[in-house]
Enzyme design. Structure first.
Site, short mmCIF file in Angstrom:
data_model
loop_
_atom_site.label_atom_id
_atom_site.label_comp_id
_atom_site.label_asym_id
_atom_site.label_seq_id
_atom_site.Cartn_x
_atom_site.Cartn_y
_atom_site.Cartn_z
N HIS A 111 -4.33 0.98 8.01
CA HIS A 111 -4.77 0.55 6.68
C HIS A 111 -6.20 0.02 6.66
O HIS A 111 -6.93 0.20 5.69
CB HIS A 111 -3.81 -0.53 6.15
CG HIS A 111 -4.13 -0.99 4.76
ND1 HIS A 111 -3.64 -0.34 3.64
CD2 HIS A 111 -4.90 -2.00 4.30
CE1 HIS A 111 -4.10 -0.95 2.55
NE2 HIS A 111 -4.86 -1.96 2.93
N HIS A 160 -8.62 7.17 2.70
CA HIS A 160 -8.07 8.42 2.21
C HIS A 160 -9.12 9.19 1.42
O HIS A 160 -10.12 8.62 1.00
CB HIS A 160 -6.85 8.16 1.31
CG HIS A 160 -7.20 7.57 -0.03
ND1 HIS A 160 -7.61 6.26 -0.19
CD2 HIS A 160 -7.22 8.12 -1.28
CE1 HIS A 160 -7.85 6.03 -1.48
NE2 HIS A 160 -7.63 7.13 -2.16
N ASN A 217 -14.07 9.27 -1.82
CA ASN A 217 -14.76 8.15 -2.45
C ASN A 217 -14.46 6.94 -1.59
O ASN A 217 -13.31 6.65 -1.33
CB ASN A 217 -14.21 7.87 -3.85
CG ASN A 217 -14.38 9.04 -4.80
OD1 ASN A 217 -15.31 9.82 -4.67
ND2 ASN A 217 -13.48 9.16 -5.76
N CYS A 253 0.27 3.53 3.36
CA CYS A 253 0.74 3.14 4.69
C CYS A 253 2.07 3.86 4.95
O CYS A 253 2.77 4.21 4.02
CB CYS A 253 0.93 1.62 4.77
SG CYS A 253 -0.62 0.71 5.05
N HIS A 304 -6.76 1.81 1.52
CA HIS A 304 -6.38 2.62 2.68
C HIS A 304 -7.31 3.84 2.79
O HIS A 304 -7.58 4.49 1.79
CB HIS A 304 -4.93 3.08 2.49
CG HIS A 304 -4.30 3.58 3.73
ND1 HIS A 304 -3.31 2.90 4.38
CD2 HIS A 304 -4.54 4.69 4.45
CE1 HIS A 304 -2.95 3.59 5.46
NE2 HIS A 304 -3.69 4.67 5.51
N CYS A 314 0.84 -1.21 0.00
CA CYS A 314 0.00 0.00 0.00
C CYS A 314 0.87 1.26 0.00
O CYS A 314 1.70 1.44 0.89
CB CYS A 314 -0.92 -0.01 1.22
SG CYS A 314 -1.86 1.52 1.37
N GLN A 374 -9.47 12.94 -1.30
CA GLN A 374 -8.71 13.71 -2.27
C GLN A 374 -9.11 15.18 -2.23
O GLN A 374 -10.19 15.52 -1.74
CB GLN A 374 -8.97 13.16 -3.68
CG GLN A 374 -8.56 11.70 -3.82
CD GLN A 374 -8.73 11.22 -5.25
OE1 GLN A 374 -8.01 11.64 -6.12
NE2 GLN A 374 -9.71 10.35 -5.46
ZN LIG Z 1 -2.32 1.23 3.66
#
Ligand SMILES: [Zn+2]
Length: 360
Positions: free
Chosen positions: A116, A169, A156, A73, A167, A70, A171
């Site tokens: 994660h 997150h 999203n 991470c 993971h 990932c 934007q």
């Molecule tokens: Zn990750």
């Protein structure tokens, strides 16, 4: 909150946002990265008058990597990721595969946690407050970048939405123009102002609060409702009660309350499709664990440098494309071809469901 800005090996900017003021972030990115070459281009559609970002370099982007590769991470155990440090609270960096780049804007990635396997709904209120600070700071920073007209913070969640990294997150897009949806809302607000002398957003929120049937939750500072003409099966609009044009203008009371309100909304979204215990055909009885509710969370903010910006109301739009357990709402002929949405879930029923699944 402590903010530490650094550069990645290819020159992209990365900013740590830490809850503790004594954290030191001095890890250096030593990956042998080639300089990024991006070629995004904004083309205007002469018929529709809207803009399309053509970004052919994105074809090579990271796509569903295994968890141990990932890129979001922290860098640990000899493995190097996009984040040089071995841990972080919240971190923001320029996307290596941006949809908008150079004169065409800027794209950033926001990692909400180094965990994660978490999701936004799992965050503590303190962490959600730090994410709000990061969104606000990015809005302020990007407002100062020459050519940036509008900042869009969004998340999203879910493979069904096209998320390619598991993971947690979000934007941030900084556009060099006012986006079509924002421009539409501004035109509606201007027409309403000249017809009634009143602010359109105030009237919409006032109507929803008065009718109450579609209100999902209301606190001292915030109100969330399913709009009268919701486009999506489950769609919630969250407004601060004191109208402000963007995140920078939120007052302390609204900031303090936001984490609790937003986390509650996200947790309710995760429960929408849970079958009541003992109902035949419920997900648990068929033995198939359904993935968490896919959603899009989108902050609507006023464009910069616009004389009408104070007419705009900051709000968050949260919706899912899932319409019932195991079934997605696709943008098919009417939606994609004619921009006419067909919504199978009456907004009043959606609001009722979102009240039913409140945290007890
Ligand atoms: Zn990750």
């Amino acid at each position: 909150m402590k903010k530490t800005s650094t550069r990645l090996a290819d020159g992209r900017e990365l900013v740590y946002y830490d809850a503790r003021d004594d954290v030191v972030r001095d890890a250096v990115d030593r990956r042998p990265l080639d300089p990024i070459s991006t070629t995004s281009e904004i083309r205007r559609d002469p018929l529709l008058g809207d803009s399309v970002a053509i970004a052919s370099h994105r074809q090579g982007r990271t796509y569903h990597p295994p968890a141990d590769e990932c890129p979001l991470c922290p860098s640990r155990d000899g493995r190097r990721s996009e984040i040089p440090d071995e841990d972080y609270d919240v971190v923001v960096f320029e996307n290596r595969f941006p949809s908008l780049a150079g004169d065409a804007g800027r794209c950033e990635v926001v990692c909400f946690t180094s965990d994660h396997d978490a999701s936004f709904a799992d965050l503590t209120e303190d962490r959600a407050a730090l994410v709000l600070e990061a969104w606000t700071d990015r809005t302020a920073e990007l407002a100062e970048v020459p050519g940036v007209r509008q900042v869009f913070c969004f998340e999203n969640r879910g493979a069904e939405i096209g998320v390619t990294l598991g993971h947690p997150h979000g934007q941030i897009y900084a556009y060099p123009f006012t986006t079509p949806r924002t421009a539409l809302m501004q035109r509606s607000a201007a027409a309403h102002r000249s017809a009634t002398g009143r602010n359109l957003f105030d009237d919409v929120v006032g109507r929803e609060r008065a009718e109450a049937e579609r209100v999902v939750l209301e606190t001292g500072e915030w109100v969330a409702f399913v709009p009268y003409a919701a486009h999506w099966p489950y769609e919630v609009h969250l407004y601060p009660k004191r109208r402000v044009p963007d995140l920078r203008a939120l007052d302390d009371a609204a900031r303090t309350e936001f984490p609790r309100v937003y986390l509650e909304l996200l947790r309710r979204f995760d429960r929408i499709f849970d079958a009541p215990a003992g109902v035949p055909g419920g997900p648990e009885q068929e033995g198939r664990g359904e993935s968490p509710t896919p959603y899009i969370a989108a902050w609507h903010q006023a464009p910069f440098g616009d004389p009408e910006r104070d007419e705009f109301a900051l709000h968050l739009e949260l919706f899912t494309i899932r319409r019932t357990s195991g079934k997605l709402k696709f943008l098919a002929g009417s939606e994609s071809g004619m921009s006419v949405f067909i919504n199978d879930v009456p907004p009043e029923a959606a609001a009722r469901r979102l009240r039913e699944v409140a945290t007890k």
